[in-house]
Motif scaffolding. Structure first.
Motif, short mmCIF file in Angstrom:
data_model
loop_
_atom_site.label_atom_id
_atom_site.label_comp_id
_atom_site.label_asym_id
_atom_site.label_seq_id
_atom_site.Cartn_x
_atom_site.Cartn_y
_atom_site.Cartn_z
N HIS A 115 -6.12 -0.29 5.04
CA HIS A 115 -5.99 0.60 6.22
C HIS A 115 -7.17 0.54 7.21
O HIS A 115 -7.88 1.52 7.42
CB HIS A 115 -5.67 2.03 5.82
N HIS B 74 0.83 -1.20 0.00
CA HIS B 74 0.00 0.00 0.00
C HIS B 74 0.86 1.26 0.00
O HIS B 74 1.21 1.78 1.06
CB HIS B 74 -0.90 -0.04 1.25
N ASP C 61 0.54 2.54 3.74
CA ASP C 61 -0.25 3.68 3.25
C ASP C 61 0.62 4.93 3.14
O ASP C 61 0.21 6.04 3.50
CB ASP C 61 -1.49 3.95 4.12
N HIS D 267 1.57 5.21 -2.12
CA HIS D 267 1.13 6.24 -3.07
C HIS D 267 2.35 7.10 -3.37
O HIS D 267 2.61 8.09 -2.68
CB HIS D 267 0.03 7.10 -2.47
N LYS E 232 -8.51 -1.37 -7.14
CA LYS E 232 -8.85 -0.60 -5.94
C LYS E 232 -10.11 0.22 -6.20
O LYS E 232 -10.19 0.94 -7.19
CB LYS E 232 -7.68 0.34 -5.61
ZN ZN Z 1 -3.73 4.63 0.72
#
Ligand code: ZN
Ligand code: URP
Ligand code: ZN
Length: 472
Positions: free
Chosen positions: A239, A58, A315, A60, A150
């Motif tokens: 998450h 996970h 995340d 970004h 996703k």
């Molecule tokens: Zn995320």
């Protein structure tokens, strides 16, 4: 050059034992005692654990979001990941409605190629399911090697998809062999609560948390799990932060639904009170779902221990405090959502989990690597220490005591969410397919050495059954 790793304790998701590892041509070719060191470089792992490289499901990296772009890209993000003991990241490729999915994938290849220092794959976001999307999905899986989608149930008018889209994505994933991931929060209710708060003059960062209560995460998690059961499909909830969401996942699994849950470092050690820090510093802790009241941490630890939650992602979604988080001064809804986590993922779980007796060492390896590899089509090439596996290896000193700081971290972002916190355990050296990326805590990797990994379909190389859940 061949390498022999000696004197360490090998740890996998199931075993802990003393042995040596021979690495040849990027893979583990032998495991045993008294291996020949002829023509090999000998690496002394005395006093250290030797476990499979972390796989972060996970991240970004260089992602446009909240009116700006995440600070860490595939260069700084993967360097920081490697320092933290991660050798593969699976990053979220965002597609735009109405555009070919291939365009989004090509954009993400452009961001990562020649930059990543460790291996990487992509998940693909799905914002709508129409004929064009349905026609393209088989190629996304077969040709692009992207086998997880996703769906955002929140971020209204930005990323949020409707229930029909989620349900159709689950049906398509079942047919094609993909895993559907959800950001589970009820975006419509949040949108109402945010507007109401702002109209009442409630503009401070703490209102980010107060307008996204845990019931809203629980409701969305339960809804997504219900759809997964109805579609007889597979679902992964990213998450997970709170008791309500853990309950929804547990109940779905008890019904026999193929539902999995991930939590992240921030939810285990930080809590809602951080958003009340003065001088707008609370904005550093604004991400979604938000930090919760502290008692939820016990629920999450228990869920990791008993296998109600099965993976641990970062995340990673970093924004500078200066200039980026500050976009939300005077309006908490304009604070870009996300935080820097990629580097501390393993250390936090080891220090707070293994060292404090909340989870076992083998569970730790399962959570940060093996289970992720199994669910996301990387196993057995990645995610374990075994003959034939990629030599993605972490040499981890469990005794080093460290204080986390933005002064010393390797991310580009200008703050650390764990500033001043003390943790025990640190990766000393990290190998990616047999080559050092970090050696004796120094970066020795190469930009672009990381390879894009085409992943297998869900359950294709490895039969996934829910009873693999470990309980102690
Ligand atoms: Zn995320
Ligand atoms: O606040 C967060 N988590 N930002 C990243 C995007 C997401 O929702 O995962
Ligand atoms: Zn999310």
């Amino acid at each position: 050059m061949k390498k022999v790793i000696k004197n360490g304790t090998i740890v996998t998701a199931t075993d802990t034992y003393q042995a040596e590892i021979l690495v040849e041509n990027g893979v583990i070719s032998q495991i045993g005692m008294n291996l020949s060191t002829e023509g090999a470089e000998v690496i002394d792992a005395n006093g250290c654990y030797v476990f499979p490289g972390g796989i972060d499901p996970h991240t970004h990296l260089e992602m446009p979001f909240g009116g700006t772009v995440t600070k860490d890209d595939f260069e700084t993000g993967t360097i920081a990941a490697a320092f933290g003991g991660t050798t593969t990241v699976i990053d979220f490729c965002l597609s735009n409605k109405g555009e070919p999915l291939k365009d989004a994938i090509d954009t993400w290849h452009g961001k990562s190629k020649d930059k990543a220092v460790i291996d990487y794959g992509f998940h693909l976001s799905i914002g709508e399911v129409n004929d064009a999307v349905l026609n393209e999905l088989p190629s996304v899986i077969e040709n692009e090697g992207i086998t997880s989608f996703k769906v955002f149930m929140a971020y209204k008018n930005v990323l949020q998809a409707d229930d029909e889209t989620l349900f159709k994505t689950l049906l398509a994933a079942k047919e094609l062999g993909a895993l559907v991931m959800v950001h589970a929060e009820n975006g419509d209710v949040i949108d109402y609560l945010v507007k109401k708060a702002l109209s009442e003059g409630k503009t401070e960062p703490i209102y980010h948390a107060l307008t996204r209560p845990q019931e809203i995460e629980g409701e969305a998690t339960e809804r997504a799990a219900t759809f997964a059961g109805l579609a007889n499909s597979q679902l992964y909830v990213v998450h997970v932060t709170c008791a309500d969401a853990v309950k929804a996942i547990t109940e779905a699994r008890e019904k026999g639904f193929d539902v999995w849950g991930e939590t992240c470092p921030q939810y285990l050690v930080l809590d809602q009170s951080y958003l009340e820090k003065p001088n707008f510093e609370g904005a550093k802790y604004v991400w979604s779902p938000p930090l919760r009241e502290k008692w939820n941490q016990d629920v999450l630890w228990n869920a990791l221990r008993t296998g109600q939650l099965q993976t641990f992602g970062s995340d990673q979604c970093s924004f500078d405090f200066k200039g980026q988080k500050e976009l939300g001064v005077g309006d908490f809804s304009k604070i870009p959502n996300g935080g820097p986590m990629i580097e501390e993922r393993l250390t936090v779980l080891f220090s707070e989990g293994v060292k404090k007796g909340r989870i076992t060492l083998n569970q730790f390896v399962d959570l940060i690597s093996t289970r992720v590899a199994k669910l996301f089509g990387l196993y057995p090439k990645k995610g374990t220490i075994a003959v034939g596996a990629d030599a993605d290896i972490v040499i981890f000193d469990p005794t080093i005591e460290r204080t986390i700081s933005a002064e010393t971290h390797h991310m580009a972002v200008d703050y650390s969410a764990f500033e001043g916190m003390k943790f025990t355990g640190e990766p000393v050296s990290v190998l990616s397919r047999g080559e050092f990326v970090v050696r004796d805590k120094q970066f020795v990797g190469k930009l672009g050495a990381g390879q894009f990994i085409k992943r297998a379909k869900y359950g294709e190389n490895y039969e996934i059954t829910k009873d693999q859940t470990a309980t102690v």
